[in-house]
Scaffold this motif. Sequence first.
Motif, PDB file in Angstrom:
ATOM      1  N   ASP A  71      -0.868   6.650  -2.719  1.00  0.00           N
ATOM      2  CA  ASP A  71      -1.606   6.774  -3.590  1.00  0.00           C
ATOM      3  C   ASP A  71      -2.679   5.862  -3.930  1.00  0.00           C
ATOM      4  OD1 ASP A  71      -0.245   9.255  -4.570  1.00  0.00           O
ATOM      5  OD2 ASP A  71       1.159   8.025  -5.426  1.00  0.00           O
ATOM      6  N   THR A  72      -2.299   4.619  -3.399  1.00  0.00           N
ATOM      7  CA  THR A  72      -3.246   3.479  -3.415  1.00  0.00           C
ATOM      8  C   THR A  72      -4.510   3.395  -2.445  1.00  0.00           C
ATOM      9  OG1 THR A  72      -2.063   2.070  -2.341  1.00  0.00           O
ATOM     10  CG2 THR A  72      -1.660   2.249  -4.793  1.00  0.00           C
TER      11      THR A  72
ATOM     12  N   ARG B  26       3.898   8.085   3.808  1.00  0.00           N
ATOM     13  CA  ARG B  26       4.682   8.642   2.762  1.00  0.00           C
ATOM     14  C   ARG B  26       5.967   8.678   3.207  1.00  0.00           C
ATOM     15  NH1 ARG B  26       1.343  11.497  -0.866  1.00  0.00           N
ATOM     16  NH2 ARG B  26      -0.460  12.117  -0.375  1.00  0.00           N
TER      17      ARG B  26
ATOM     18  N   ARG C  21      -0.196   1.908   8.618  1.00  0.00           N
ATOM     19  CA  ARG C  21       0.189   1.236   7.419  1.00  0.00           C
ATOM     20  C   ARG C  21      -0.722   0.266   7.224  1.00  0.00           C
ATOM     21  NH1 ARG C  21       2.687   0.801   3.189  1.00  0.00           N
ATOM     22  NH2 ARG C  21       4.339   2.657   3.370  1.00  0.00           N
TER      23      ARG C  21
ATOM     24  N   THR D 142       0.849  -1.165   0.162  1.00  0.00           N
ATOM     25  CA  THR D 142       0.017   0.110  -0.033  1.00  0.00           C
ATOM     26  C   THR D 142       0.952   1.322   0.066  1.00  0.00           C
ATOM     27  OG1 THR D 142      -1.612  -1.057   1.108  1.00  0.00           O
ATOM     28  CG2 THR D 142      -1.726   0.961   1.262  1.00  0.00           C
ATOM     29  N   THR D 143       0.625   2.062  -0.773  1.00  0.00           N
ATOM     30  CA  THR D 143       1.266   3.518  -1.047  1.00  0.00           C
ATOM     31  C   THR D 143       0.169   4.595  -0.607  1.00  0.00           C
ATOM     32  OG1 THR D 143       0.736   3.954  -3.452  1.00  0.00           O
ATOM     33  CG2 THR D 143       2.738   2.572  -2.762  1.00  0.00           C
TER      34      THR D 143
END
Length: 301
Positions: free
Chosen positions: A146-147, A167, A257, A143-144
């Motif tokens: 942006d996702t 981030r 996270r 996972t980022t």
Amino acid sequence: MAWVRRHLGDGERVVRVAALHGGVTAEMRRLSVAGPGGAARELVLRSYVEPFFVDRAEEALGREGGALTVLAGSGGVSAPRLIAADPTAAHCEYPSLLMTCLPGRTLLDDEGLETRVRLLARQLAAIHAVCPGEQPPKYEALTTADTVVVPEGADAAAWAAAIDIIREPAPPYEGRFLHRDFHPGNVLFDTPATRITGVVDWAGASWGPADLDVAHSCTNLALIHGPEWGQRFADAYEEAGGALAADPGDRLYWRVRDALAFSEEVEAVARPWRAAGRTELTTRVVERRLDAYVTGLMTPG
């Protein structure tokens, strides 16, 4: 089945095949095996069928086979015994793994949860105490920022702050042997739920921070049973002798996270919970619990 038969003992034969439900990534079957003199045992066949998971099966089955081999010599963790693996589908229609079947049942109901949380915490601490001769592959956290999928109606400020956390680079950690998908659906209990009889689904076995495994358990418990159970599990883990990051900010990083990773697959994780009897856990209900959990993590005090 021809491949399975090659790994049975002399005079053994498969007499019954039953589908096992509750998994997300693979098809699972229980094989009832009869042997000479009335002997009987049960095996489990895991097969990766969906194209997305077939592409990742070689690595996943390699991790699982390696973990089961390590755990065969561990006295503190009851796991299936590896019988055979065909990670590239050289012999089977799909990439597959054959293992022994453990006794017990999964429990997702709220009754008796306090006791089960303590048992789960002790079991996870025992997993993290395993010292493999060779380290498994490093953990994956895909996972980022942006996702992440922010649920409809979620606390926008809390989610924005949570996304900002991931981030940043991952904090330093002391490596541990991880299950990587430790949650109530992968743990078997005896009746009446006073003892854990086994831990299954080791396809994500990894090397990484204990906080990541704990965070995953926290999120699952928060979504199944209510947001407050996330912190209660973390507390139980430390009471059981497990060690988390000393820095509260590092702990928060792993908790956030893992929670944000669930935002991408709410329906996929909720579906087997409903199939197991928790019919009230609709996608929308789970989204709301996830929002409450993330908001709680981001609320000081």
